[in-house]
Design an enzyme around this catalytic site. Structure first.
Site, PDB file in Angstrom:
ATOM      1  N   HIS A  22       0.850  -1.204   0.000  1.00  0.00           N
ATOM      2  CA  HIS A  22       0.000   0.000   0.000  1.00  0.00           C
ATOM      3  C   HIS A  22       0.884   1.252   0.000  1.00  0.00           C
ATOM      4  CE1 HIS A  22      -3.037  -2.645   2.376  1.00  0.00           C
ATOM      5  NE2 HIS A  22      -3.545  -2.484   1.164  1.00  0.00           N
ATOM      6  N   LYS A  46     -17.768  -6.278   7.877  1.00  0.00           N
ATOM      7  CA  LYS A  46     -16.492  -6.976   7.726  1.00  0.00           C
ATOM      8  C   LYS A  46     -15.828  -7.070   9.095  1.00  0.00           C
ATOM      9  CE  LYS A  46     -13.007  -6.876   4.073  1.00  0.00           C
ATOM     10  NZ  LYS A  46     -12.353  -6.048   3.079  1.00  0.00           N
ATOM     11  N   ARG A  95      -2.093  -5.788  -8.265  1.00  0.00           N
ATOM     12  CA  ARG A  95      -1.006  -6.724  -7.983  1.00  0.00           C
ATOM     13  C   ARG A  95      -0.836  -7.749  -9.085  1.00  0.00           C
ATOM     14  NH1 ARG A  95      -3.357  -7.599  -2.092  1.00  0.00           N
ATOM     15  NH2 ARG A  95      -5.170  -7.105  -3.347  1.00  0.00           N
ATOM     16  N   SER A 132      -2.940  -7.670   3.161  1.00  0.00           N
ATOM     17  CA  SER A 132      -3.126  -7.522   4.605  1.00  0.00           C
ATOM     18  C   SER A 132      -3.460  -8.876   5.234  1.00  0.00           C
ATOM     19  CB  SER A 132      -4.254  -6.530   4.896  1.00  0.00           C
ATOM     20  OG  SER A 132      -3.931  -5.267   4.379  1.00  0.00           O
TER      21      SER A 132
HETATM   22  P1  ADP Z   1      -9.568  -4.582   0.215  1.00  0.00           P
HETATM   23  O1  ADP Z   1      -9.910  -4.587   1.647  1.00  0.00           O
HETATM   24  O2  ADP Z   1     -10.528  -3.850  -0.679  1.00  0.00           O
HETATM   25  O3  ADP Z   1      -9.123  -5.910  -0.324  1.00  0.00           O
HETATM   26  P2  ADP Z   1      -7.069  -3.361   0.926  1.00  0.00           P
HETATM   27  O4  ADP Z   1      -7.433  -2.475   2.023  1.00  0.00           O
HETATM   28  O5  ADP Z   1      -6.256  -4.566   1.260  1.00  0.00           O
HETATM   29  O6  ADP Z   1      -8.311  -3.700   0.024  1.00  0.00           O
HETATM   30  O7  ADP Z   1      -6.245  -2.536  -0.131  1.00  0.00           O
HETATM   31  C1  ADP Z   1      -6.753  -1.398  -0.735  1.00  0.00           C
HETATM   32  C2  ADP Z   1      -6.202  -1.303  -2.139  1.00  0.00           C
HETATM   33  O8  ADP Z   1      -4.778  -1.276  -2.100  1.00  0.00           O
HETATM   34  C3  ADP Z   1      -6.540  -2.513  -2.990  1.00  0.00           C
HETATM   35  O9  ADP Z   1      -7.769  -2.321  -3.640  1.00  0.00           O
HETATM   36  C4  ADP Z   1      -5.414  -2.521  -3.988  1.00  0.00           C
HETATM   37  O10 ADP Z   1      -5.705  -1.609  -5.025  1.00  0.00           O
HETATM   38  C5  ADP Z   1      -4.251  -1.944  -3.223  1.00  0.00           C
HETATM   39  N1  ADP Z   1      -3.263  -2.936  -2.757  1.00  0.00           N
HETATM   40  C6  ADP Z   1      -3.414  -3.871  -1.807  1.00  0.00           C
HETATM   41  N2  ADP Z   1      -2.280  -4.579  -1.627  1.00  0.00           N
HETATM   42  C7  ADP Z   1      -1.374  -4.072  -2.514  1.00  0.00           C
HETATM   43  C8  ADP Z   1      -0.017  -4.390  -2.837  1.00  0.00           C
HETATM   44  N3  ADP Z   1       0.650  -5.373  -2.224  1.00  0.00           N
HETATM   45  N4  ADP Z   1       0.584  -3.651  -3.796  1.00  0.00           N
HETATM   46  C9  ADP Z   1      -0.098  -2.679  -4.428  1.00  0.00           C
HETATM   47  N5  ADP Z   1      -1.374  -2.342  -4.176  1.00  0.00           N
HETATM   48  C10 ADP Z   1      -2.012  -3.020  -3.233  1.00  0.00           C
END
Ligand code: ADP
Length: 163
Positions: A22, A46, A95, A132
């Site tokens: 992120h 969630k 990703r 995450s």
């Molecule tokens: P969600 O809960 O919608 O799955 P996250 O909070 O984990 O999303 O992440 C928000 C956004 O960050 C994702 O929609 C994606 O675009 C981006 N993201 C998540 N992990 C990565 C990563 N490892 N590298 C690049 N972008 C990421």
């Protein structure tokens, strides 16, 4: 660096917790756009490990060095929040192809219902495996997450899981 594109743009997500993947997207977005709003989605449906307040605090500490990044939270429709804050565009990290289906659908929907554009940035290959949820699994079983998340988040995960 040439002139930045007009902002603000928004990076929405759960960020439960924020990872280095992120952060890489935030940093690159802050280079390209005037300002970046990181918005934690408040979604009672969630079950998250960290509260919205904890997630925002971790994001604030991890992004403190970027002066054009703001951390906030929102509930309800993203396009409504964008409208209320006069935000015209969303920035998302991709990703792998597996992210694309869902993200394309969301982008098309948000454009259709709110006129909000989505810009995709390819993830740094170093972090393309990183999520995450994977990070939480590693931390839950006492593995090291030092290469996956910022220092403050690694500490918070250790505290949460008592190791
Ligand atoms: P969600 O809960 O919608 O799955 P996250 O909070 O984990 O999303 O992440 C928000 C956004 O960050 C994702 O929609 C994606 O675009 C981006 N993201 C998540 N992990 C990565 C990563 N490892 N590298 C690049 N972008 C990421």
């Amino acid at each position: 660096m040439s002139a930045k594109l007009g902002g603000p743009v928004i990076c929405p997500g759960s960020f439960d917790p924020v990872t280095l993947g992120h952060l890489d997207i935030f940093a690159r977005a802050s280079e390209q756009f005037e300002s970046v709003v990181i918005a934690v989605l408040q979604n009672p449906a969630k079950s998250n490990l960290f509260s919205v307040e904890e997630r925002m605090e971790m994001l604030k500490v991890a992004t403190a060095e970027w002066k054009n990044i703001e951390v906030t939270s929102f509930q309800g429709l993203l396009v409504d929040f964008c409208k209320s804050r006069k935000i015209n565009a969303i920035v998302k990290g991709l990703r792998a192809v597996s992210d694309f289906d869902y993200e394309l659908q969301m982008a098309q929907l948000n454009h259709q219902i709110g006129g909000v554009e989505t810009f995709f940035m390819s993830s740094n290959p170093t972090y393309s495996f990183l999520s995450s949820s994977m990070t939480k699994e590693v931390a839950r079983y006492g593995g090291s997450v030092d290469q996956l998340v910022p220092t403050n988040v690694a500490k918070a995960l250790k505290l949460k899981f008592g190791n």
